[in-house]
Scaffold this active site. Structure first.
Site, PDB file in Angstrom:
ATOM      1  N   CYS B 117       0.566  -1.024   0.088  1.00 34.27           N
ATOM      2  CA  CYS B 117       0.114   0.011   0.399  1.00 34.27           C
ATOM      3  C   CYS B 117       0.763   1.396   0.170  1.00 34.27           C
ATOM      4  O   CYS B 117       1.547   1.798   1.194  1.00 34.27           O
ATOM      5  CB  CYS B 117      -1.055   0.116   1.360  1.00 34.27           C
ATOM      6  SG  CYS B 117      -2.009   1.794   1.223  1.00 34.27           S
ATOM      7  N   CYS B 120      -0.226   4.427   2.673  1.00 32.09           N
ATOM      8  CA  CYS B 120      -0.488   3.776   3.706  1.00 32.09           C
ATOM      9  C   CYS B 120       0.127   2.966   4.765  1.00 32.09           C
ATOM     10  O   CYS B 120       1.246   2.394   3.908  1.00 32.09           O
ATOM     11  CB  CYS B 120      -1.599   4.680   4.277  1.00 32.09           C
ATOM     12  SG  CYS B 120      -3.177   4.132   3.615  1.00 32.09           S
ATOM     13  N   SER B 121      -0.937   1.727   4.790  1.00 34.25           N
ATOM     14  CA  SER B 121      -0.528   0.843   4.699  1.00 34.25           C
ATOM     15  C   SER B 121      -2.124   0.029   5.270  1.00 34.25           C
ATOM     16  O   SER B 121      -2.091  -1.499   5.568  1.00 34.25           O
ATOM     17  CB  SER B 121       0.262   0.584   6.578  1.00 34.25           C
ATOM     18  OG  SER B 121      -1.215   1.121   7.479  1.00 34.25           O
ATOM     19  N   CYS B 122      -2.605   0.154   3.904  1.00 33.66           N
ATOM     20  CA  CYS B 122      -3.547  -1.256   3.838  1.00 33.66           C
ATOM     21  C   CYS B 122      -3.187  -2.401   3.545  1.00 33.66           C
ATOM     22  O   CYS B 122      -1.714  -3.038   3.314  1.00 33.66           O
ATOM     23  CB  CYS B 122      -4.509  -0.430   2.334  1.00 33.66           C
ATOM     24  SG  CYS B 122      -5.099   1.271   2.538  1.00 33.66           S
TER      25      CYS B 122
END
Lengths: 95, 211
Positions: B117, B120-122
């Site tokens: 991602c 961000c950090s999906c």
């Protein structure tokens, strides 16, 4: 403009001030529709707090590494991003 | 990315690109305070919900899915076609506070898949638990899109140049899980034994199964 799997597309070259989900390295790049998903609220409008954001079809678009990174690409790599319909143009479209 | 707001796609965020974590903490505390003041929920209630969610969320979920797909061709076909329906057959669900569409991508002799991602950090948190720190790092997120083979090599995964590398960037509403290749050494193994070969990192394409 609605796209189907396999269609050649180009990302918009726009560079808006607001929240926008086309990474800079992916602007005005050629790809192909890899999958068609459901329609979802446009992230740009949601981020701006729009209580009724436009609902647009979301696509997975595949880009050859060499299209995105030119000579810096590794061989035989494909990058996929999820992009809303208004981010995309038919391959012969204007920005 | 200065305008990137995280409150519109529900998952954890490292906030390492501008917005300080302190600001989010203050916001969360203010919300919890408002809920408490109105008698809706207490801080302990919120903590209990999060702990219940995390207790059920871990890489063993992803490993069970893969092990089933390795032994059952019909399940594998469903998993690749409609992953949400397939995981429901195992009593699993991607949704926590909002519905999430899961897509499973399959490693083959010709293709290796890796998930990122870049925003961000999906991450498929319901199936794998919280994302590891490396997955959230700017180094991983910025490098793996441009030089996935080099990044994979650092993880110990050598992908020959004639085997395609597909990078899946979770830029919007989907979450991805990698279906690794079943190792040849595992012929005849049952599902629990197969599941034990599948690590968290293998489920996002950053490792091969361990045999």
């Amino acid at each position: 403009m609605t796209f189907s799997v396999g269609d050649a597309v180009r990302t918009s070259g726009r560079d808006p001030e607001h929240h926008y989900r086309v990474p800079r390295y992916l602007r005005a790049k050629r790809g192909r529709i890899e999958a068609v998903h459901a329609a979802f609220p446009l992230a740009d409008a949601r981020a701006a707090g729009d209580p009724a954001p436009p609902i647009e079809t979301l696509y997975t678009v595949a880009f050859d590494g060499s299209e995105v990174w030119l000579d810096g690409a590794e061989p035989n790599t494909v990058y996929h991003a999820e992009l809303w319909e208004s981010y995309l143009l038919p391959i012969d479209g204007v920005p | 990315m200065s305008e990137h707001r995280h409150d519109d796609h529900g998952h954890d965020h490292p906030h390492d690109h501008g917005s300080p974590a302190a600001e989010m903490t203050a916001r969360v505390n203010a919300l919890i305070g408002a809920l408490e003041a109105r008698g809706v929920a207490t801080d302990a209630d919120v903590t209990a919900v999060i702990e219940r969610f995390l207790a059920a969320a871990g890489p063993s979920n992803g490993a069970r899915i893969v092990a089933r797909a390795w032994v059952d061709p019909a399940y594998r076909a469903l998993l690749l076609e409609d992953a949400n329906a397939a995981i429901a057959e195992l009593g699993l669900d991607m949704s926590h506070w909002a519905p999430v569409e899961l897509r499973v991508v399959e490693n083959t002799a010709r293709v290796h898949n890796i998930v990122v991602c870049t925003l961000c950090s999906c991450y498929p948190i319901a199936l794998l638990g919280p994302a590891p720190q490396w997955y959230k790092s700017e180094a991983y997120r910025s490098r793996v899109v441009r030089e996935p083979r080099a990044v994979l090599r650092e993880f110990g995964v050598i992908v020959p140049d004639d085997r395609d590398v597909r990078v899946w960037d979770s830029t919007a509403e989907l979450r991805y899980l990698v279906l690794p290749q079943r190792p040849h050494e595992t012929d005849g193994w049952d599902e629990p034994r197969l599941a034990a070969t599948i690590t968290r990192d293998a489920l996002v394409g950053a490792a091969e199964p361990m045999v």
